[in-house]
Design a protein around this motif. Structure first.
Motif, mmCIF file in Angstrom:
data_model
loop_
_atom_site.group_PDB
_atom_site.id
_atom_site.type_symbol
_atom_site.label_atom_id
_atom_site.label_comp_id
_atom_site.label_asym_id
_atom_site.label_seq_id
_atom_site.Cartn_x
_atom_site.Cartn_y
_atom_site.Cartn_z
ATOM 1 N N ALA A 121 0.895 -1.268 -0.013
ATOM 2 C CA ALA A 121 -0.033 0.228 0.104
ATOM 3 C C ALA A 121 0.830 1.299 0.104
ATOM 4 N N LEU A 122 0.264 2.406 -0.752
ATOM 5 C CA LEU A 122 1.210 3.545 -0.657
ATOM 6 C C LEU A 122 0.525 4.475 0.373
ATOM 7 N N LEU A 123 1.622 4.955 1.182
ATOM 8 C CA LEU A 123 0.987 6.263 2.166
ATOM 9 C C LEU A 123 1.062 7.536 1.617
ATOM 10 N N GLY A 124 0.543 8.289 2.319
ATOM 11 C CA GLY A 124 0.248 9.715 2.244
ATOM 12 C C GLY A 124 -1.041 10.311 1.459
ATOM 13 N N ALA A 125 -1.858 9.425 1.145
ATOM 14 C CA ALA A 125 -3.211 9.784 0.495
ATOM 15 C C ALA A 125 -4.032 10.803 1.265
ATOM 16 N N LYS A 126 -4.470 11.745 0.680
ATOM 17 C CA LYS A 126 -5.311 13.035 1.273
ATOM 18 C C LYS A 126 -6.685 12.249 1.672
ATOM 19 N N ARG A 127 -7.296 11.213 0.749
ATOM 20 C CA ARG A 127 -8.422 11.171 0.874
ATOM 21 C C ARG A 127 -8.701 9.522 0.459
ATOM 22 N N VAL A 128 -9.533 8.641 1.126
ATOM 23 C CA VAL A 128 -9.739 7.332 0.787
ATOM 24 C C VAL A 128 -11.253 7.146 0.469
ATOM 25 N N SER A 129 -11.714 6.555 -0.317
ATOM 26 C CA SER A 129 -13.056 6.191 -0.586
ATOM 27 C C SER A 129 -13.342 5.142 -1.372
ATOM 28 N N SER A 130 -14.654 4.365 -0.959
ATOM 29 C CA SER A 130 -14.728 3.088 -1.677
ATOM 30 C C SER A 130 -15.487 3.127 -2.704
ATOM 31 N N ILE A 131 -15.008 2.316 -3.677
ATOM 32 C CA ILE A 131 -16.031 2.220 -4.957
ATOM 33 C C ILE A 131 -16.374 0.748 -5.474
ATOM 34 N N ALA A 132 -17.308 0.722 -6.376
ATOM 35 C CA ALA A 132 -17.712 -0.703 -6.791
ATOM 36 C C ALA A 132 -16.848 -1.102 -7.676
ATOM 37 N N GLY A 133 -15.974 -0.281 -8.634
ATOM 38 C CA GLY A 133 -15.351 -0.899 -9.771
ATOM 39 C C GLY A 133 -14.694 0.399 -10.374
ATOM 40 N N ILE A 134 -13.824 0.109 -11.422
ATOM 41 C CA ILE A 134 -13.381 1.165 -12.357
ATOM 42 C C ILE A 134 -13.798 0.870 -13.609
ATOM 43 N N LYS A 168 -7.177 14.008 -18.570
ATOM 44 C CA LYS A 168 -7.487 12.524 -18.414
ATOM 45 C C LYS A 168 -8.212 12.235 -17.199
ATOM 46 N N TYR A 169 -9.409 11.296 -17.346
ATOM 47 C CA TYR A 169 -10.133 11.306 -16.036
ATOM 48 C C TYR A 169 -10.282 9.841 -16.194
ATOM 49 N N ILE A 170 -10.377 9.373 -14.664
ATOM 50 C CA ILE A 170 -10.630 7.979 -14.176
ATOM 51 C C ILE A 170 -11.884 7.888 -13.803
ATOM 52 N N ILE A 171 -12.987 7.142 -14.455
ATOM 53 C CA ILE A 171 -14.161 6.884 -14.321
ATOM 54 C C ILE A 171 -14.669 5.634 -13.350
ATOM 55 N N VAL A 172 -14.979 6.181 -12.248
ATOM 56 C CA VAL A 172 -15.332 5.013 -11.119
ATOM 57 C C VAL A 172 -16.818 4.697 -10.782
ATOM 58 N N ILE A 173 -17.041 3.564 -10.516
ATOM 59 C CA ILE A 173 -18.694 3.389 -10.101
ATOM 60 C C ILE A 173 -18.806 3.511 -8.583
ATOM 61 N N THR A 174 -19.449 4.378 -8.335
ATOM 62 C CA THR A 174 -19.861 4.763 -7.025
ATOM 63 C C THR A 174 -20.768 3.954 -6.262
ATOM 64 N N LYS A 226 -26.557 -3.520 -11.569
ATOM 65 C CA LYS A 226 -26.803 -2.353 -12.269
ATOM 66 C C LYS A 226 -25.952 -1.154 -11.805
ATOM 67 N N ILE A 227 -25.208 -0.208 -12.880
ATOM 68 C CA ILE A 227 -24.661 0.899 -12.251
ATOM 69 C C ILE A 227 -25.705 2.043 -11.925
ATOM 70 N N ILE A 228 -25.627 2.616 -10.968
ATOM 71 C CA ILE A 228 -26.403 3.662 -10.469
ATOM 72 C C ILE A 228 -25.692 5.245 -10.740
ATOM 73 N N SER A 229 -24.501 5.291 -10.129
ATOM 74 C CA SER A 229 -23.799 6.276 -10.141
ATOM 75 C C SER A 229 -22.330 6.481 -10.246
ATOM 76 N N THR A 230 -21.714 7.301 -10.976
ATOM 77 C CA THR A 230 -20.355 7.222 -11.283
ATOM 78 C C THR A 230 -19.580 8.697 -11.178
ATOM 79 N N GLU A 231 -18.531 8.559 -11.015
ATOM 80 C CA GLU A 231 -17.825 9.802 -10.693
ATOM 81 C C GLU A 231 -16.394 10.161 -11.503
ATOM 82 N N PHE A 232 -16.114 11.190 -11.912
ATOM 83 C CA PHE A 232 -14.845 11.168 -12.827
ATOM 84 C C PHE A 232 -13.919 12.033 -11.984
#
Length: 703
Positions: free
Chosen positions: A47-60, A70-76, A91-97
């Motif tokens: 694992a890499l240290l120093g992250a400002k924010r940690v969040s949980s996602i359903a997938g990339i 460039k954007y990473i689209i994640v399934i939230t 079923k995908i309900i929401s995503t985040e860029f």
């Protein structure tokens, strides 16, 4: 140990220098690192240290490069839809860029790109499973290699996020990161690649005649030549047809994930023959149908008229593309029964003639037969090869005059088509597999294979197609349940009223999803699919859908097409810093843009004038002249817009079809000659800067 399925849980660790993706349930797995702002990929053993924010996602969902970033689209957020043979489907309900730049740069085009993509991802029905390949039918899954990662087994046609997963796929294949470095295959990246399907999926546990089963309907929309109704028609040079969908109807008996009890079976079918018995083994019965646009070069050109102008280019020019298309279809499905439901009179007849010409060219020594009755002189028209010399001789063309035969709400006459297809349906069979309890990978022992498919089309491959596909699904279901002993000979699945209602509503929901993805509204004639008869409420809903389709197809489909082209990689945004031309800027002359506003102002003025009260001693004629003046202005504006409708259709800005550009130029030429405003339209602004695509230049047009 190498993971063959995607991670079910992923944490995103965001910092100024990178995004790190880890799986809490797999602490020994490698961490996927995306460097900022370069987008380079690498795997880290810890694992890499120093992250400002940690969040949980359903997938990339994937990564996409736009104009500035460039954007990473994640399934939230993902919604469970049910279990299919023990595997949960979501079923995908929401995503985040997630932008790669620390401080996002703003640009009008960049903002529009993001808005288009977010709208499509929010409204498009997309599904995935962590452990089950929903892009493939059960029959194709039985032929796949379970030792391969899930994404490598996915059907390329229905792997909808494959383009935006290309960075991860290249990295996993050893093609290197964004820095261009190459190396060996990176198996640690496999669990981060999640295949997503676009379409419709319903999983329902139910009973038929007291026999418990899981009934499932899956429609998979092809990512090739995807788009909207009037902007994506016919076939492209690679052999992909518009609005291609594969629909798989699945019945699972003795499903361990259900709670309805078991089915022992009567005279079950073993190795394709009646008489076997499977006890309480899990059995999977699957039947596949397809739909797709008529495989020739054709288009319908919007011009604000309710019925667009139909253009068909020479059939001979599309022969090679059609060969590619049907070679793939025959290799995948076996014999193809091509059911054509377009009208044989009026404008649709030209599409019918073109399709039949194509089949005659493809098959050896075509043999034709026509049936007539008191309704029409061409009730059914069949074109087949008289010899079996080549692969294309497995094409069987059946035209059915759906419009005339079912006219006057005589929907039962669609049975005539079923009678014509009966022999081919019987020969084509369906897939049947039985669980192998000792197999740790959950594979099926194949007892029967489907060796033919019915490929149905009308003009849009929507409304008439839905009615026929539902009919074929019902007929096959009865046959399947009879073969395994769940129904007695002579009984029908429709005899169970509660299941009949369930079956009809699921197929009607399927019709609505397919139609909304292509035309922007739900399907027509779904009241018949749901209830078995046409109703007044259903006809009123069809009228509402038809009006809504007109509005959306003329004024809303351009941005929707742009969104499809962006997500699927048909259009690649320019990343040149020196390119200052705004892609989405309206380049029509200001006067042309102003006319709709002038029309709205004239309506407003007339209404205000008609509601204005005057004093008895006030002279009335100036007010009447004022109102008359605005009525004349409004009438002229309305006539101008209607006459020059191509200038007011909301065309795609990224890959504008060539016929749209040609029509725009012709219409602008007409505007230059207009006696009222022709001299006021700047000629240098009349040129369209649209980007061309879809149709090749030089193909002969037949009008």
């Amino acid at each position: 140990m190498r993971s063959l399925v995607p991670f079910r849980d992923i944490n995103v660790h965001a910092s100024a220098s990178h995004y790190a993706f880890t799986s809490p349930s797999s602490p020994s797995a490698q961490t996927l690192v995306v460097e900022r702002p370069s987008g380079d990929l690498r795997l880290n053993d810890g694992a890499l240290l120093g992250a400002k924010r940690v969040s949980s996602i359903a997938g990339i969902l994937g990564m996409i490069k736009l104009r500035l970033d460039k954007y990473i689209i994640v399934i939230t957020k993902a919604q469970p839809m049910g279990r299919l043979k023990g595997h949960m489907v979501y079923k995908i309900i929401s995503t985040e860029f997630l932008p790669l730049r620390e401080r996002a740069l703003h640009d009008p085009d960049e903002d529009t790109y993001l808005s288009l993509l977010k709208t499509l991802l929010k409204t498009g029905p997309m599904y995935f499973s962590y452990s089950f390949d929903i892009t493939n039918s059960f029959q194709r899954q039985a032929q796949s290699d379970p030792s391969q990662p899930l994404w490598r087994r996915a059907d390329d046609r229905f792997f909808w996020n494959k383009f935006i997963q290309s960075d991860l796929i290249d990295f996993a294949n050893g093609a290197g990161s964004g820095s261009g470095l190459r190396g060996g295959q990176q198996a640690g990246a496999d669990p981060f690649i999640l295949p997503v399907m676009f379409g419709m999926l319903r999983i329902t546990q139910t009973r038929v005649k007291a026999n418990p089963l899981t009934f499932t309907l899956i429609t998979r929309r092809s990512r090739h030549r995807a788009g909207t109704r009037y902007l994506t028609r016919g076939i492209d040079d690679q052999g992909h047809v518009a609005n291609f969908n594969e629909t798989e109807q699945i019945v699972i008996l003795n499903d361990e994930t259900g709670d309805l009890g078991g089915f022992a079976g009567g005279g079950g079918m073993q190795n394709g023959k009646v008489g076997g018995s499977e006890g309480y083994d899990t059995q999977v019965l699957s039947y596949v149908q397809t739909r797709g646009s008529v495989p020739v070069y054709w288009a319908e050109v919007n011009s604000l008229k309710y019925v667009p102008n139909l253009q068909i280019r020479g059939v001979e020019t599309a022969v090679e593309a059609a060969r590619q298309h049907f070679s793939e279809q025959i290799n995948l499905y076996g014999d193809n029964y091509l059911v054509n439901l377009v009208n044989q009179k009026g404008r649709e007849d030209r599409v019918k003639i073109a399709y039949e010409q194509m089949v005659r060219i493809l098959v050896s020594s075509p043999n034709e037969a026509t049936q007539a009755d008191y309704v029409t002189e061409e009730k059914i028209h069949v074109v087949e090869a008289s010899q079996k010399n080549q692969i294309y001789d497995r094409l069987h063309y059946i035209y059915f005059d759906f419009h005339n035969e079912t006219k006057g709400l005589k929907w039962h006459r669609a049975q005539l088509l079923l009678d014509q297809l009966n022999q081919g349906l019987t020969r084509g069979q369906y897939f049947r597999g039985v669980d192998m309890p000792a197999d740790a990978q959950g594979r099926l022992e194949v007892r029967n294979r489907q060796t033919a498919v019915v490929r149905t089309n009308c003009m849009d491959c929507l409304d008439r197609t839905n009615v026929v596909q539902t009919m074929l699904g019902r007929w096959t279901l009865t046959r399947q349940l009879t073969d395994v002993g769940a129904l007695k000979p002579g009984e029908s699945a429709d005899d169970d009223k509660s299941f009949q209602d369930l079956f009809r509503n699921i197929w009607a929901d399927n019709a609505d999803v397919v139609s909304k993805s292509y035309s922007g509204t739900g399907a027509l004639k779904t009241d018949f699919t749901r209830t078995g008869e046409r109703t007044t409420a259903g006809m009123a809903q069809d009228l509402n859908n038809s009006i809504t389709r007109y509005v959306k197809n003329n004024f809303g489909d351009g941005p929707r097409q742009d969104a499809f082209d962006l997500l699927l990689g048909v259009y690649l945004p320019s990343t040149s810093i020196t390119d200052t031309n705004l892609v989405f800027k309206d380049r029509r002359p200001i006067l042309i843009q102003a006319i709709p506003y002038l029309l709205a102002a004239s309506f407003f003025m007339v209404i205000i004038t008609s509601l204005t009260r005057t004093q008895p001693e006030t002279t009335v004629w100036p007010l009447r002249v004022f109102a008359l003046l605005w009525m004349v202005i409004g009438s002229w504006c309305g006539h101008f817009i209607w006459t020059h409708g191509m200038l007011y259709v909301n065309w795609p800005k990224l890959n504008t079809p060539r016929w749209a550009q040609e029509g725009y130029q012709e219409t602008m030429g007409s505007v230059m000659k207009d006696k009222v405003i022709g001299n006021f339209v700047p000629r240098e602004r009349g040129a369209s800067n649209v980007r061309l695509g879809h149709l090749e230049e030089g193909k002969k047009r037949i009008q």
